[in-house]
Design an enzyme around this catalytic site. Structure first.
Site: not given
Ligand code: BGP
Length: 465
Positions: A167, A366
Site C-alpha cells: 500500500e 488482504e
Molecule cells: C491495511 C494495512 C495493514 C492493516 C490493515 C487493517 O491497510 O496493510 O497493515 O493494518 O490495513 O487496517 P487497520 O490496521 O488500520 O485497521
C-alpha cells in the site's frame, strides 16, 4: 446448495507485517523505525497508549505460530522483513541476529509446506533515513534498493514471491495529507513527491531482482473501487474518476503499465507540483513493471461532484478539492473500523484488472474485518465465536469466485490477518485474526472459530452454502 470451488493450487493463507507482529526484545539488535520513534514522542496518539514494542510477540513465538498456520489451513503466508531489524540504521551494517531470525522463519514455513510471500516495505521507515527526509529524499531510494538487494541475496534462494511495497499510497496520504502516519504533515506537494519516489524505488528494486533472481516480484496495492453517487450524472462520474486517479491509478498504472495516468499528471501540472525527477527515472519506471499484483480490499470509496465549484482549500490544495465524499444511505458498515462492507467491490476490482490491466496475474493479498471487544463472543470452552468474520469471508469469496468464473486471473486469497496484531495508531483496538492473542499472558494464542472454518475452506479449496 451452491458449490464455490476455486482453481487448482489456489493460495489460501493470510497476511501480516514485521512491525505489527514481531515486537522488540533485549539484544535483538533492531534499530528504531518511525513507529518506535513516534510512539516515544507522542504515546497519546496510540489507542490505550499501546506501542509497537511487544506487538504480538511474534519474534518469540514464531515456531508455534507456524504450527498454528498449519492448523488453520495455510498453504502460503505473507509477512515483511523489517528494514530496521535487518539494517538498523537503514544503510550500512547488517544485523546478523535478524538474518538468523528471518532465515529460520522462512525455513520453518517451507518445512511446514507454507509458501513464503515476502514484502519489503510495510510503512516502517528507519528513523535514521526519516531524519534525512524519508521518502522525500533520493538517498532513501538508494538505501531502499540496497535493502532490497540484500534481502534478495540473503533469502532469494528460498523465497520465490516478493513484493516491493505494501500500500504505497498510505505513507504518502497518511504521512503527508491526512496525518495518521509520521511525519504527520499536510502538504500535497510532498505527498506527490513521496508517491513518485516510492514508485521509482519499486521499479529500481524490480530491475535488480530480474537481473539476479528467478522468482516473481510484484507490489501490493489497496485498490479501493470508486463509485459515483449517480452513474448517470456526468459530474458525479467525473468526480469519481478523479478520485480513482489520485488513489488507485496513481500506483496501478506505473506498476503495471509503466506510466502515470494522464489525467492525474494534468492535475498535478496545473497545481505546479510535478515531482523532481529525471528522464532516466521515467525510463526505469516504464521498463520495470511487476510480474503480479497483490490486491488489498477492505471498502469502497463513494464520491459525488463537489457541491461548491472546485475550490482551493485554504492554503493547501487537497485531492478533495476535486470531489466530495458521498455518504450513501443504507450502506452496510463495520462500526468498529468505520468502514463500509461492500462484498461486490472485490468482483468489480477483479473485472477492472481483467479489462484495463491486461488480466495480469493477481491475488487478494488482504481482506478482513477488525472487531472491537471480541471477548464478548468467548464460549464456555474459551473459543471466540466470530461468525461475523466467517460471513464476511464467505460474502467476499462468492463474488471473487464469480469474477474467476468470468476469467479474472486471481491466484489466491489472503486474509488480514493470521493472529490479532498491532494496528498502527489503533494498536489492539480492532482484532482481525483467525487466532486470538492475549497480551496479558505474553501473547498467548487461541484459535477462533474462523480459524477452524479457514482450515476447511483451504482443505476443500472452497465451500458450499
Ligand atoms: C491495511 C494495512 C495493514 C492493516 C490493515 C487493517 O491497510 O496493510 O497493515 O493494518 O490495513 O487496517 P487497520 O490496521 O488500520 O485497521
Amino acid at each position: 446448495m451452491t458449490v464455490y470451488r476455486f482453481p487448482k493450487d489456489f493460495f489460501w493463507g493470510s497476511a501480516s507485517s514485521g512491525p505489527q507482529t514481531e515486537g522488540r526484545f533485549n539484544n535483538d539488535g533492531k534499530g528504531d523505525n518511525i513507529w518506535d520513534y513516534w510512539y516515544r514522542q507522542e504515546p497519546d496518539k496510540f489507542f490505550n497508549q499501546v506501542g509497537p514494542d511487544k506487538a504480538s510477540y511474534g519474534y518469540i513465538h514464531y515456531k508455534e505460530d507456524i504450527q498454528l498456520m498449519k492448523k488453520t489451513g495455510h498453504n502460503s503466508f505473507r509477512t515483511s522483513i523489517q528494514w530496521s531489524r535487518l539494517i538498523p540504521d537503514g544503510v550500512g551494517s547488517i544485523n546478523q541476529k535478524a538474518v538468523a531470525f528471518y532465515n529460520d522463519f522462512i525455513d520453518e514455513l517451507i518445512a511446514n509446506g507454507i509458501e513464503p510471500f515476502i514484502n519489503l516495505y510495510h510503512f516502517d521507515m528507519p528513523v535514521a533515513l526519516q531524519e534525512e527526509g524519508g521518502w522525500l529524499s533520493r538517498k532513501t531510494i538508494d538505501a531502499y534498493v540496497y535493502f532490497a538487494q540484500t534481502c534478495f541475496q540473503l533469502f532469494g534462494d528460498r523465497v520465490k514471491y516478493w513484493f516491493t511495497h505494501n500500500e504505497p499510497i498510505v505513507p504518502a496520504e497518511g504521512g503527508y495529507l491526512y496525518q495518521f502516519h509520521y511525519p504527520n504533515e499536510q502538504n500535497l506537494k510532498h505527498a506527490v513527491q513521496v508517491a513518485f519516489n516510492e514508485a521509482l524505488a519499486s521499479a529500481r528494486a524490480i530491475e535488480k531482482y530480474h537481473q539476479t533472481q528467478d522468482g516473481k516480484i510484484g507490489i501490493i496495492l489497496n485498490v479501493t473501487p470508486t463509485y459515483p453517487r449517480d452513474k448517470n450524472n456526468p459530474e458525479d462520474v467525473k468526480a469519481a474518476s478523479i478520485a480513482d486517479a489520485f488513489f488507485n491509478r496513481s500506483f496501478l498504472d506505473p506498476a503495471i503499465k509503466g506510466q502515470f495516468p494522464k489525467d492525474l499528471v494534468t492535475i498535478i501540472k496545473e497545481l505546479d507540483m510535478i515531482p523532481h525527477h529525471t528522464a532516466a527515472d521515467l525510463e526505469v519506471i516504464s521498463k520495470n513493471t511487476i510480474d503480479f499484483l497483490g490486491v488489498n480490499y477492505y471498502q469502497p470509496r463513494r464520491v459525488q461532484a463537489k457541491e461548491k465549484a472546485i475550490g482551493k482549500t485554504a492554503n493547501q490544495p487537497m485531492p478533495e478539492d476535486y470531489f466530495d465524499y458521498y455518504d450513501m444511505p443504507g450502506k452496510k458498515m463495520n462500526p468498529y473500523r468505520g468502514w463500509e462492507i461492500y462484498e461486490k467491490g472485490i468482483y468489480d476490482i477483479m473485472i477492472t484488472i481483467r479489462d484495463d490491466y491486461g488480466n495480469i496475474p493477481c491475488f487478494i493479498s488482504e481482506n478482513g474485518m477488525g472487531v472491537e471487544g471480541e471477548e464478548r463472543y468467548v464460549n464456555k470452552d474459551g473459543q471466540i465465536e466470530d461468525d461475523y468474520r466467517i460471513e464476511f469471508i464467505k460474502g467476499h469469496l462468492r463474488y471473487l469466485h464469480q469474477a474467476i468464473e468470468e476469467g479474472a486471473n486471481c491466484l489466491g486469497y489472503h486474509l488480514w490477518t493470521f493472529m490479532d496484531n498491532w494496528s498502527w495508531t489503533n494498536a489492539y483496538k480492532n482484532r482481525y485474526g483467525l487466532i486470538a492473542v492475549n497480551l496479558d499472558k505474553q501473547g498467548e494464542r487461541t484459535i477462533k472459530k474462523s480459524g477452524y472454518f479457514f482450515k476447511e475452506l483451504s482443505k476443500y479449496n472452497g465451500f458450499e452454502d
